[in-house]
Design a protein around this motif. Structure first.
Motif, PDB file in Angstrom:
ATOM      1  N   THR A  63      43.804 -24.873  23.341  1.00  0.00           N
ATOM      2  CA  THR A  63      44.207 -25.914  22.399  1.00  0.00           C
ATOM      3  C   THR A  63      44.961 -27.069  23.050  1.00  0.00           C
ATOM      4  O   THR A  63      45.394 -27.982  22.360  1.00  0.00           O
ATOM      5  N   ILE A  64      45.080 -27.065  24.347  1.00  0.00           N
ATOM      6  CA  ILE A  64      45.890 -28.072  25.035  1.00  0.00           C
ATOM      7  C   ILE A  64      45.354 -29.505  24.831  1.00  0.00           C
ATOM      8  O   ILE A  64      46.117 -30.461  24.802  1.00  0.00           O
ATOM      9  N   PHE A  65      44.056 -29.663  24.657  1.00  0.00           N
ATOM     10  CA  PHE A  65      43.476 -30.990  24.501  1.00  0.00           C
ATOM     11  C   PHE A  65      43.081 -31.295  23.057  1.00  0.00           C
ATOM     12  O   PHE A  65      42.390 -32.276  22.799  1.00  0.00           O
ATOM     13  N   SER A  66      43.504 -30.483  22.118  1.00  0.00           N
ATOM     14  CA  SER A  66      43.148 -30.670  20.711  1.00  0.00           C
ATOM     15  C   SER A  66      44.394 -30.901  19.879  1.00  0.00           C
ATOM     16  O   SER A  66      45.426 -30.293  20.120  1.00  0.00           O
ATOM     17  N   SER A  67      44.270 -31.763  18.872  1.00  0.00           N
ATOM     18  CA  SER A  67      45.368 -31.931  17.932  1.00  0.00           C
ATOM     19  C   SER A  67      45.073 -31.184  16.638  1.00  0.00           C
ATOM     20  O   SER A  67      45.975 -30.885  15.865  1.00  0.00           O
ATOM     21  N   LYS A  68      43.777 -30.892  16.386  1.00  0.00           N
ATOM     22  CA  LYS A  68      43.325 -30.134  15.218  1.00  0.00           C
ATOM     23  C   LYS A  68      42.030 -29.416  15.591  1.00  0.00           C
ATOM     24  O   LYS A  68      41.302 -29.873  16.456  1.00  0.00           O
ATOM     25  N   ASP A  69      41.748 -28.351  14.876  1.00  0.00           N
ATOM     26  CA  ASP A  69      40.470 -27.646  15.023  1.00  0.00           C
ATOM     27  C   ASP A  69      39.833 -27.480  13.658  1.00  0.00           C
ATOM     28  O   ASP A  69      40.507 -27.114  12.694  1.00  0.00           O
ATOM     29  N   ALA A  70      38.537 -27.741  13.600  1.00  0.00           N
ATOM     30  CA  ALA A  70      37.764 -27.533  12.374  1.00  0.00           C
ATOM     31  C   ALA A  70      36.560 -26.676  12.718  1.00  0.00           C
ATOM     32  O   ALA A  70      35.892 -26.921  13.729  1.00  0.00           O
ATOM     33  N   THR A  73      32.815 -33.073   5.685  1.00  0.00           N
ATOM     34  CA  THR A  73      34.184 -32.816   5.236  1.00  0.00           C
ATOM     35  C   THR A  73      35.084 -32.468   6.425  1.00  0.00           C
ATOM     36  O   THR A  73      36.225 -32.924   6.499  1.00  0.00           O
ATOM     37  N   ALA A  74      34.576 -31.681   7.344  1.00  0.00           N
ATOM     38  CA  ALA A  74      35.344 -31.299   8.529  1.00  0.00           C
ATOM     39  C   ALA A  74      35.689 -32.528   9.370  1.00  0.00           C
ATOM     40  O   ALA A  74      36.824 -32.698   9.805  1.00  0.00           O
ATOM     41  N   ILE A  75      34.726 -33.402   9.571  1.00  0.00           N
ATOM     42  CA  ILE A  75      34.948 -34.617  10.365  1.00  0.00           C
ATOM     43  C   ILE A  75      35.972 -35.510   9.687  1.00  0.00           C
ATOM     44  O   ILE A  75      36.869 -36.059  10.351  1.00  0.00           O
ATOM     45  N   ASN A  76      35.859 -35.668   8.378  1.00  0.00           N
ATOM     46  CA  ASN A  76      36.829 -36.490   7.650  1.00  0.00           C
ATOM     47  C   ASN A  76      38.239 -35.930   7.798  1.00  0.00           C
ATOM     48  O   ASN A  76      39.205 -36.679   7.990  1.00  0.00           O
ATOM     49  N   TRP A  77      38.385 -34.611   7.716  1.00  0.00           N
ATOM     50  CA  TRP A  77      39.695 -33.992   7.887  1.00  0.00           C
ATOM     51  C   TRP A  77      40.229 -34.216   9.313  1.00  0.00           C
ATOM     52  O   TRP A  77      41.398 -34.518   9.493  1.00  0.00           O
ATOM     53  N   LEU A  78      39.364 -34.098  10.294  1.00  0.00           N
ATOM     54  CA  LEU A  78      39.778 -34.300  11.682  1.00  0.00           C
ATOM     55  C   LEU A  78      40.226 -35.732  11.941  1.00  0.00           C
ATOM     56  O   LEU A  78      41.132 -35.968  12.740  1.00  0.00           O
ATOM     57  N   LYS A  79      39.645 -36.679  11.244  1.00  0.00           N
ATOM     58  CA  LYS A  79      39.982 -38.096  11.435  1.00  0.00           C
ATOM     59  C   LYS A  79      41.288 -38.500  10.758  1.00  0.00           C
ATOM     60  O   LYS A  79      41.871 -39.519  11.127  1.00  0.00           O
ATOM     61  N   ARG A  80      41.731 -37.733   9.778  1.00  0.00           N
ATOM     62  CA  ARG A  80      42.987 -38.064   9.095  1.00  0.00           C
ATOM     63  C   ARG A  80      44.159 -37.903  10.044  1.00  0.00           C
ATOM     64  O   ARG A  80      44.172 -37.030  10.912  1.00  0.00           O
ATOM     65  N   ASN A  81      45.172 -38.717   9.862  1.00  0.00           N
ATOM     66  CA  ASN A  81      46.334 -38.733  10.764  1.00  0.00           C
ATOM     67  C   ASN A  81      47.453 -37.762  10.400  1.00  0.00           C
ATOM     68  O   ASN A  81      48.451 -37.726  11.067  1.00  0.00           O
ATOM     69  N   ASN A  82      47.301 -36.989   9.364  1.00  0.00           N
ATOM     70  CA  ASN A  82      48.401 -36.099   9.002  1.00  0.00           C
ATOM     71  C   ASN A  82      48.174 -34.702   9.455  1.00  0.00           C
ATOM     72  O   ASN A  82      47.306 -34.271  10.020  1.00  0.00           O
TER      73      ASN A  82
END
Length: 65
Positions: free
Chosen positions: A16-23, A56-65
């Motif tokens: 997970t070192i290079f990820s900010s979120k996982d979908a 839906t997964a992509i949209n969630w990944l693009k959100r900043n929160n």
């Protein structure tokens, strides 16, 4: 179907070192239920969610929160 070792690695620091979120995309209700149970037990280090739709997964990944 992922092995226990694969699932453990997915939530480890090196994975997970290079990820900010996982979908993850699931194809069936049983997969999603089992996956959500695993996420609640394992508590990933980064925000992680299961989806039935790639869009839906992509949209969630693009959100900043």
């Amino acid at each position: 179907n992922a092995s226990k070792e694969a699932l453990d690695f997915m939530f480890s620091e090196p994975a997970t070192i290079f990820s900010s979120k996982d979908a993850y995309i699931t194809k069936s209700l049983p997969q999603r239920l089992l996956g959500n149970f695993y996420l609640n037990v394992k508590k990933p280090k980064i925000p992680t969610k299961l989806f039935t739709s790639e869009k839906t997964a992509i949209n969630w990944l693009k959100r900043n929160n």
